[in-house]
Write a protein that holds these residues in place. Structure first.
Motif, short mmCIF file in Angstrom:
data_model
loop_
_atom_site.label_atom_id
_atom_site.label_comp_id
_atom_site.label_asym_id
_atom_site.label_seq_id
_atom_site.Cartn_x
_atom_site.Cartn_y
_atom_site.Cartn_z
N PRO A 1 15.40 8.95 4.80
CA PRO A 1 14.63 8.90 6.03
C PRO A 1 13.24 9.47 5.83
O PRO A 1 12.28 9.02 6.40
N ASP B 1 2.77 3.01 -4.00
CA ASP B 1 3.17 2.88 -2.61
C ASP B 1 4.58 3.37 -2.43
O ASP B 1 5.35 2.82 -1.69
N GLY B 2 4.92 4.38 -3.10
CA GLY B 2 6.28 4.86 -2.99
C GLY B 2 7.24 3.92 -3.70
O GLY B 2 8.42 4.17 -3.78
N GLY B 3 6.77 2.83 -4.21
CA GLY B 3 7.69 1.88 -4.80
C GLY B 3 7.72 2.04 -6.30
O GLY B 3 6.70 2.00 -6.95
N HIS C 1 8.38 5.71 5.49
CA HIS C 1 7.19 5.55 6.30
C HIS C 1 6.97 4.10 6.62
O HIS C 1 7.40 3.22 5.91
N ALA C 2 6.31 3.90 7.70
CA ALA C 2 6.17 2.56 8.26
C ALA C 2 5.86 1.53 7.19
O ALA C 2 4.77 1.49 6.66
N SER C 3 6.81 0.76 6.84
CA SER C 3 6.53 -0.34 5.93
C SER C 3 7.48 -1.46 6.21
O SER C 3 8.45 -1.29 6.90
#
Lengths: 376, 503
Positions: free
Chosen positions: A370, A353-355, A374-376
């Motif tokens: 930026p 999750d990008g994490g 994404h919306a999180s």
């Protein structure tokens, strides 16, 4: 070539086009909003005023925008690294005073006076770079302080009064023409092209993108961060000194308060043109579009007799719209590419999750970008 | 997959849910249920749809099709706060806590009790104490979150879930940053929550954990549910083959290679408070492992050798020549490469293209100029050689999967002709298939005569892949063993220091 502004979702635009063409299209797409705005405003003004689309008026716009646009070329480099230079307006004022004093008071040749303004700017940029890299001041603070210093210095050096008594030849520097083209426009073209080449073809430019995209990754890849950052900070300041001399030539005097607030227009040009204040994203082409969009609006307001206050409001709103549009576009792209990246690269995974799990524990050089927000 | 849909008593019932993103079907007709007091794990490769599913449950996204019911009632989709009100809480992988606020403030965040617009501090602290007790965390709620350890922060995060009376707690890779011991503690806590009737929706890459703790496992692949299995019906290898859709014969393709002379010799490296008298050597053709607990100094030692951090004492020799390095660029020039632990944080320039990331450490060209044609050639060559799956070398790396990103980093270091390569937690966040591929690559790099140092918190990786292991504890190199002496328990004992008397 590729500005990483447009995170290309795979397959998105392929249509069997060669890479080069596709990248170019994405490049343009990333500036589409500003470019579209520019074209739209130009069309509206062409309809509204018969005078707008005359070579006279267009050259006029070019001269008016030249100083902001020239400095914005340098500012783009700084913004690409994730920094900012708030001092450029004040440096333009200081450079103009020092340069005109060298010519009018010390009797030095015009070219030497201009050189002095540029070198003074470069030196100030050097100090900005040292404050950022050695004293580890945030660029905003380093250059805010420099804005103060350079706003006061012209008065301390030259007194309250403007510098007069410049030789008439000095007018040529800002008002001369080659054929029908005013010199400031030529300066702008040369500087913008040089800026573009630096960004795309030299290591300095590549490193500016890399530093802005991920400073620690750049350092660990062996890039001499401090050296490059100092050079990068010298560029807008030197260009500001040069711009200050164009301004002095246009009014045929050195004005100690010149440049007040100029930095905001310069930064606005970059931002409207798609440069991200978080670094890593931006192009010279975009910045030029941003500068011209503002100039055309100002010009239109004059032609249509709209007071200055309205144009300021309009430009403010445009800054919002430009950055908002950019973020919407980016969010959409990153959501799509995140998914596609997973699906297409068969059998080959993705940090879910990008994490990165380690991020929280270590907190190294990572920071929010930026593009990845994404919306999180 | 639809064996027992519509079970009565399910707290969450997901029915036929699909999610489309532009051009992508992220979830397709997913049906599963979560029952009160069960630990329901979701296993799947990255991109299988696990995180999209979580996002739907926590209402960060809304489904394109299908329904979700909570306690038998079809839910509407609003926002994450609404999901919390419905009893769905999420424990984020990277904790969503405000580090500068106190524990009590964090626990009350968004639900502050106020009187005349002012926060009532007393009751907030009291409530925080109760919650901390439930997660068995004995700390002062007035402490700032930033002063807590990772494991404690996670407990605060779980307490936050309890604060909203969650019926379902979603845990996304909760063990990723924990030590073995902390993992045991966490599992104890999870069992307690379970006995309170709370359902745990557990997402993890670590299959042995899933096998250990889950009551049921739902395996996903390509956005679809492959199967939901009850306890007793699954083990690791079954899960792997379901996840991947094929058998993976060898997770750790160890390649035997000729071990040559010592390339890198590190002696007495010291960084006050961080590293203390660390020594090791690594030979050509060898894969050396660094074992140790989190915080033992493995990353720090690699960074010190790479001159990313200054050292106070110690010598570093390459091919018998003592090096005096003062920056990563000098280390790179000498032939040392370091693949960072955190690809996104300090490894890749995410907005830059694959090509530009590959050449970042050594851009082809003369002087200040970049030779773009050669740059392209270099990138294309590496892409082919390492099988970097990207639509184009101009694609920004942020659009690629974790395993592919890792290959880009490897390509960068190969481009510098590094002879010693440190791989710091290289398999973090990448899938089973990609892992095996990466290990194979490491083996062939070693076989080419390079020296490889593998840092990993996951012992099976080290034991299967390394020729030798050095154990670190508290910033010191405390032990070393050869392949034939590898023993998980002994390594753990050395790493945790429990056998000091026994030894």
């Amino acid at each position: 070539m590729s500005t990483h502004a447009g995170a290309s979702p795979r397959g998105g635009l392929s249509l069997g086009l060669p890479d080069r063409v596709r990248d170019r299209m994405q490049d343009i797409a990333s500036q589409l909003a500003a470019a579209g705005g520019l074209i739209l405003v130009a069309i509206l003004l062409t309809i509204a005023s018969p005078y707008f689309l005359t070579s006279n008026n267009l050259f006029n716009i070019g001269v008016q925008v030249s100083i902001v646009a020239i400095i914005a070329v340098g500012q783009t480099l700084v913004i690409l690294t994730g920094g900012i230079d708030l001092s450029v307006g004040a440096v333009a004022g200081l450079g103009g005073i020092l340069g005109t004093m060298a010519i009018a008071k010390a009797g030095l040749p015009i070219a030497v006076g201009i050189l002095i303004a540029v070198l003074a700017g470069a030196f100030i940029g050097f100090v900005n770079g040292v404050l950022v890299t050695q004293m580890k001041l945030p660029p905003f603070i380093a250059t805010l302080g420099m804005l103060g210093v350079c706003s006061g210095l012209p008065f301390i050096v030259g007194g309250e009064n403007a510098v007069y008594g410049l030789p008439s030849g000095f007018r040529l520097f800002g008002e001369g023409q080659i054929g029908p083209i005013p010199l400031p426009i030529l300066y702008l073209i040369v500087i913008a092209v040089a800026g573009h080449v630096i960004l795309k073809r030299t290591k300095l430019g590549r490193y500016a993108y890399a530093i802005g995209s991920n400073q620690e990754a750049a350092r660990l890849s062996g890039i001499a961060l401090n050296r490059y950052l100092i050079v990068i900070y010298m560029i807008p300041a030197a260009l500001a000194g040069f711009g200050g001399m164009i301004a002095a030539s246009l009014v045929h005097s050195g004005q100690p308060n010149y440049g007040n607030g100029l930095e905001l227009n310069v930064i606005a040009a970059c931002v409207i043109g798609g440069a991200s204040l978080f670094g890593g994203v931006g192009t010279i082409g975009g910045t030029m579009i941003g500068a011209f969009l503002m100039a055309v609006i100002t010009n239109g307001a004059v032609l249509l007799n709209i007071t200055q206050y309205y144009q300021e409001v309009i430009i403010g709103v445009i800054i919002w719209l430009a950055v908002w549009w950019d973020q919407v576009r980016r969010r959409r792209l990153s959501a799509a590419s995140e998914q596609m990246g997973r699906r297409k690269a068969d059998g080959d995974g993705d940090g879910d999750d990008g994490g990165e799990p380690g991020g929280g524990a270590r907190g190294g050089g990572s920071r929010a970008e930026p593009g990845s927000a994404h919306a999180s | 997959m639809e064996n027992d849909t519509g079970t009565d008593g399910a707290v969450v019932q997901i029915r036929g849910v699909s999610k489309r993103f532009p051009g992508v079907q992220a979830l397709e007709d997913v049906t599963l249920d979560i029952r009160p007091g069960e630990i329901h794990a979701v296993a799947g490769e990255n991109g299988a749809g696990k995180s999209t599913l979580m996002k739907l449950l926590s209402q960060l996204e809304r489904p394109s099709d299908g329904t979700i019911e909570i306690d038998g009632k079809r839910v509407r989709f609003r926002n994450p706060r609404y999901a919390q009100q419905l009893g769905i809480a999420m424990v984020h992988q990277e904790f969503a806590l405000a580090p500068h606020l106190t524990v009590a403030d964090n626990l009350a965040l968004g639900r502050e009790k106020t009187r005349a617009g002012l926060i009532v501090r007393g009751s907030q602290k009291q409530r925080a104490r109760e919650l901390l007790e439930r997660v068995r965390l004995d700390i002062d709620p007035g402490r700032r979150v930033e002063s807590l350890s990772v494991a404690d922060r996670q407990r605060v995060e779980i307490a936050k879930a309890l604060a909203v009376d969650a019926k379902v707690v979603i845990m996304d890779e909760p063990t990723a940053t924990l030590t073995e011991h902390e993992i045991d503690d966490l599992f104890e806590l999870i069992e307690e929550l379970k006995s309170d009737g709370i359902a745990i929706f557990y997402i993890s890459h670590r299959l042995e954990e899933v096998v250990r703790i889950a009551d049921r496992v739902t395996v996903m692949r390509d956005g679809k549910v492959v199967e939901t299995l009850d306890k007793g019906d699954f083990d690791e290898s079954r899960l792997v083959s379901l996840m991947v859709g094929r058998e993976i014969d060898n997770l750790y393709p160890k390649q035997e290679s000729e071990i040559g002379d010592v390339i890198l010799r590190v002696q007495g490296v010291t960084r006050p408070g961080i590293l203390d008298d660390c020594s090791f050597e690594v030979h050509a053709g060898e894969i050396l492992g660094f074992a140790g607990l989190i915080g033992a100094g493995r990353t720090e030692l690699a960074r010190a050798v790479f001159a990313a951090d200054p050292i106070k004492e110690g010598t570093i020799e390459l091919d018998g020549q003592e090096l005096n390095l003062s920056s990563p660029s000098e280390a790179i020039a000498a032939g040392i490469g370091y693949l960072t632990e955190d690809r996104k944080g300090d490894g890749l320039a995410m907005q830059l293209s694959v090509e530009h990331n590959i050449t970042l450490a050594r851009i082809p060209g003369a002087g200040m100029w970049i030779d773009r044609r050669r740059e392209r050639e270099v990138a294309e060559r590496r892409r082919e050689e390492l099988d970097i799956r990207t639509p184009s070398v101009r694609t920004p790396v942020e659009a690629l999967s974790g395993g592919t990103q890792q290959k880009v980093v490897v390509a960068r270091w190969l481009e510098t002709d590094a002879r010693v390569l440190f791989f710091d937690e290289p398999t973090r966040g990448i899938d089973v298939g990609a892992k095996a591929e990466l290990f194979k690559l490491m083996g062939s790099l070693a076989a080419d005569g390079r020296a490889i140092v593998l840092i990993s918190s996951y012992l099976p990786e080290l034991i299967n892949m390394c020729d030798r292991i050095v154990v670190l504890r508290d910033g010191r190199t405390v032990g070393e063993m050869n392949r034939n002496e590898f023993d998980e328990e002994r390594i753990m004992a050395l790493a945790s220091g429990v056998d000091r008397e026994a030894a």
